[in-house]
Design a protein around this motif. Structure first.
Motif, PDB file in Angstrom:
ATOM      1  N   ARG A  96       0.814  -1.218   0.000  1.00 31.90           N
ATOM      2  CA  ARG A  96       0.000   0.000   0.000  1.00 31.90           C
ATOM      3  C   ARG A  96       0.848   1.269   0.000  1.00 31.90           C
ATOM      4  NH1 ARG A  96      -5.547  -1.207   3.337  1.00 31.90           N
ATOM      5  NH2 ARG A  96      -5.773  -3.378   2.700  1.00 31.90           N
ATOM      6  N   ALA A  97       2.159   1.090  -0.053  1.00 33.98           N
ATOM      7  CA  ALA A  97       3.094   2.226  -0.114  1.00 33.98           C
ATOM      8  C   ALA A  97       2.928   3.167   1.074  1.00 33.98           C
ATOM      9  CB  ALA A  97       2.942   2.986  -1.423  1.00 33.98           C
ATOM     10  N   LEU A  98       2.739   2.588   2.266  1.00 30.50           N
ATOM     11  CA  LEU A  98       2.619   3.404   3.467  1.00 30.50           C
ATOM     12  C   LEU A  98       3.986   3.588   4.121  1.00 30.50           C
ATOM     13  CD1 LEU A  98      -0.528   1.856   5.222  1.00 30.50           C
ATOM     14  CD2 LEU A  98      -0.401   3.992   3.942  1.00 30.50           C
ATOM     15  N   PRO A  99       4.354   4.810   4.491  1.00 28.08           N
ATOM     16  CA  PRO A  99       5.534   4.986   5.321  1.00 28.08           C
ATOM     17  C   PRO A  99       5.232   4.465   6.728  1.00 28.08           C
ATOM     18  CG  PRO A  99       4.440   7.091   4.962  1.00 28.08           C
ATOM     19  CD  PRO A  99       3.719   6.084   4.129  1.00 28.08           C
ATOM     20  N   VAL A 100       6.174   3.735   7.298  1.00 28.92           N
ATOM     21  CA  VAL A 100       5.949   3.080   8.592  1.00 28.92           C
ATOM     22  C   VAL A 100       7.074   3.456   9.555  1.00 28.92           C
ATOM     23  CG1 VAL A 100       5.767   0.865   9.803  1.00 28.92           C
ATOM     24  CG2 VAL A 100       4.748   1.133   7.534  1.00 28.92           C
ATOM     25  N   LEU A 101       6.720   3.810  10.778  1.00 27.46           N
ATOM     26  CA  LEU A 101       7.700   4.009  11.837  1.00 27.46           C
ATOM     27  C   LEU A 101       7.457   2.935  12.892  1.00 27.46           C
ATOM     28  CD1 LEU A 101       8.869   7.360  13.370  1.00 27.46           C
ATOM     29  CD2 LEU A 101       8.601   5.323  14.770  1.00 27.46           C
ATOM     30  N   LEU A 102       8.453   2.094  13.101  1.00 28.80           N
ATOM     31  CA  LEU A 102       8.354   0.975  14.029  1.00 28.80           C
ATOM     32  C   LEU A 102       9.180   1.248  15.274  1.00 28.80           C
ATOM     33  CD1 LEU A 102       7.855  -2.079  14.852  1.00 28.80           C
ATOM     34  CD2 LEU A 102       9.914  -2.597  13.506  1.00 28.80           C
ATOM     35  N   VAL A 103       8.554   1.149  16.436  1.00 22.79           N
ATOM     36  CA  VAL A 103       9.247   1.217  17.716  1.00 22.79           C
ATOM     37  C   VAL A 103       9.362  -0.202  18.251  1.00 22.79           C
ATOM     38  CG1 VAL A 103       8.897   1.824  20.143  1.00 22.79           C
ATOM     39  CG2 VAL A 103       8.665   3.568  18.392  1.00 22.79           C
ATOM     40  N   THR A 104      10.577  -0.617  18.587  1.00 21.93           N
ATOM     41  CA  THR A 104      10.764  -1.983  19.080  1.00 21.93           C
ATOM     42  C   THR A 104      12.030  -2.091  19.917  1.00 21.93           C
ATOM     43  OG1 THR A 104      10.912  -4.309  18.418  1.00 21.93           O
ATOM     44  CG2 THR A 104      12.043  -2.722  17.028  1.00 21.93           C
ATOM     45  N   HIS A 105      12.056  -3.125  20.784  1.00 24.05           N
ATOM     46  CA  HIS A 105      13.276  -3.511  21.493  1.00 24.05           C
ATOM     47  C   HIS A 105      13.947  -4.695  20.800  1.00 24.05           C
ATOM     48  CE1 HIS A 105      11.263  -1.462  24.975  1.00 24.05           C
ATOM     49  NE2 HIS A 105      12.510  -1.179  25.305  1.00 24.05           N
ATOM     50  N   ASP A 106      13.232  -5.303  19.865  1.00 21.67           N
ATOM     51  CA  ASP A 106      13.626  -6.606  19.331  1.00 21.67           C
ATOM     52  C   ASP A 106      14.476  -6.477  18.068  1.00 21.67           C
ATOM     53  OD1 ASP A 106      12.938  -9.157  17.541  1.00 21.67           O
ATOM     54  OD2 ASP A 106      12.668  -9.702  19.636  1.00 21.67           O
ATOM     55  N   ALA A 107      15.667  -7.071  18.090  1.00 24.42           N
ATOM     56  CA  ALA A 107      16.577  -6.995  16.947  1.00 24.42           C
ATOM     57  C   ALA A 107      16.009  -7.708  15.729  1.00 24.42           C
ATOM     58  CB  ALA A 107      17.936  -7.585  17.318  1.00 24.42           C
ATOM     59  N   GLU A 108      15.223  -8.779  15.932  1.00 21.29           N
ATOM     60  CA  GLU A 108      14.629  -9.487  14.798  1.00 21.29           C
ATOM     61  C   GLU A 108      13.568  -8.623  14.108  1.00 21.29           C
ATOM     62  OE1 GLU A 108      13.263 -13.351  15.750  1.00 21.29           O
ATOM     63  OE2 GLU A 108      15.229 -14.082  16.416  1.00 21.29           O
ATOM     64  N   ASP A 109      12.810  -7.857  14.878  1.00 18.57           N
ATOM     65  CA  ASP A 109      11.856  -6.921  14.283  1.00 18.57           C
ATOM     66  C   ASP A 109      12.600  -5.918  13.403  1.00 18.57           C
ATOM     67  OD1 ASP A 109       9.798  -8.134  15.638  1.00 18.57           O
ATOM     68  OD2 ASP A 109       9.499  -6.527  17.090  1.00 18.57           O
ATOM     69  N   ALA A 110      13.688  -5.398  13.928  1.00 18.45           N
ATOM     70  CA  ALA A 110      14.468  -4.401  13.187  1.00 18.45           C
ATOM     71  C   ALA A 110      15.041  -4.998  11.911  1.00 18.45           C
ATOM     72  CB  ALA A 110      15.588  -3.859  14.073  1.00 18.45           C
ATOM     73  N   ALA A 111      15.543  -6.229  12.006  1.00 18.51           N
ATOM     74  CA  ALA A 111      16.115  -6.880  10.822  1.00 18.51           C
ATOM     75  C   ALA A 111      15.052  -7.109   9.763  1.00 18.51           C
ATOM     76  CB  ALA A 111      16.775  -8.196  11.226  1.00 18.51           C
ATOM     77  N   ALA A 112      13.861  -7.528  10.187  1.00 17.07           N
ATOM     78  CA  ALA A 112      12.775  -7.776   9.243  1.00 17.07           C
ATOM     79  C   ALA A 112      12.315  -6.487   8.569  1.00 17.07           C
ATOM     80  CB  ALA A 112      11.597  -8.443   9.956  1.00 17.07           C
ATOM     81  N   ALA A 113      12.394  -5.378   9.293  1.00 16.54           N
ATOM     82  CA  ALA A 113      11.974  -4.093   8.737  1.00 16.54           C
ATOM     83  C   ALA A 113      12.944  -3.606   7.672  1.00 16.54           C
ATOM     84  CB  ALA A 113      11.862  -3.052   9.846  1.00 16.54           C
ATOM     85  N   GLY A 114      14.211  -3.994   7.791  1.00 17.79           N
ATOM     86  CA  GLY A 114      15.216  -3.559   6.830  1.00 17.79           C
ATOM     87  C   GLY A 114      15.750  -2.169   7.163  1.00 17.79           C
ATOM     88  N   GLY A 115      16.860  -1.831   6.569  1.00 19.70           N
ATOM     89  CA  GLY A 115      17.446  -0.515   6.810  1.00 19.70           C
ATOM     90  C   GLY A 115      18.182  -0.447   8.140  1.00 19.70           C
TER      91      GLY A 115
END
Length: 210
Positions: A184-203
């Protein structure tokens, strides 16, 4: 017009001490991951973006979404969706009733078809009449996601929405969320403590309180 979510020299202070400083653009379909220890200002940043910053904090800096300046606008006019750790489904409504809460007004038949299509999209075909209490954690997360998306946000904030799920449901739900928001081409801001979440998000994650 600058597409995406643009944070221009956003700062947040508490008792005169700067706790957040962000200057980033999140393009359509991109995910910016914000990480940091508890108390570093991650959720406070989200509050500033949606216009609910507590009075104890002092926020400054520009917020633009697809060329629209959001500073000063009420929350309901910012067109920013947000998902939390808790699914926050209404217990007195069915799954379809919960989804209907996010659907813009229109003919009943069209609303029903929109809800059915949303359930199909997240693999919950036929779940409309169900009581939310009968759903698994992953199913609740999918309903909460679609309720948010049915309100047609132009950006999405994720406040650790996967943290209460077990490892398998976490992975599947996270992948689904990122797949849908990118489609859907949405910009997303993810707040997390989890390194796997960050890796999956990319960047590269943006670190607060480092």
């Amino acid at each position: 017009m600058s597409e995406g979510l643009v944070l221009s020299n956003v700062t947040i202070k508490l008792a005169g001490t700067e706790i957040v400083a962000v200057n980033r653009r999140i393009g359509p379909g991109e995910v910016l991951t914000v990480m940091g220890p508890s108390g570093s200002g991650k959720s406070t940043l989200l509050s500033y973006l949606v216009g609910t910053l507590p009075r104890a904090f002092e926020g400054a800096g520009g917020i633009e979404l697809n060329g629209r300046k959001l500073n000063g606008l009420p929350t309901n006019r910012r067109r920013i969706g947000i998902l939390f750790q808790d699914d926050l489904l209404f217990p007195h409504l069915s799954v379809a009733g919960n989804l209907g809460f996010g659907v813009p007004p229109g003919p009943r038949k069209d609303r029903r078809q929109t809800i059915e299509a949303a359930l199909d999209e997240v693999g919950l075909t036929g779940f409309g009449p169900r009581d939310p209490a009968t759903l698994s954690g992953g199913q609740k997360a999918r309903v909460a996601l679609m309720r948010t998306l049915l309100a047609r946000p132009e950006a999405l904030l994720l406040d650790e929405p996967f943290s209460r799920l077990d490892a398998d449901r976490r992975t599947r739900t996270r992948d689904l969320v990122f797949s849908i928001t990118r489609a859907r081409a949405l910009p997303v801001l993810l707040v997390t403590h989890d390194a796997e979440d960050a890796a999956a998000a990319g960047g590269e994650p943006f670190l607060l309180g480092g």
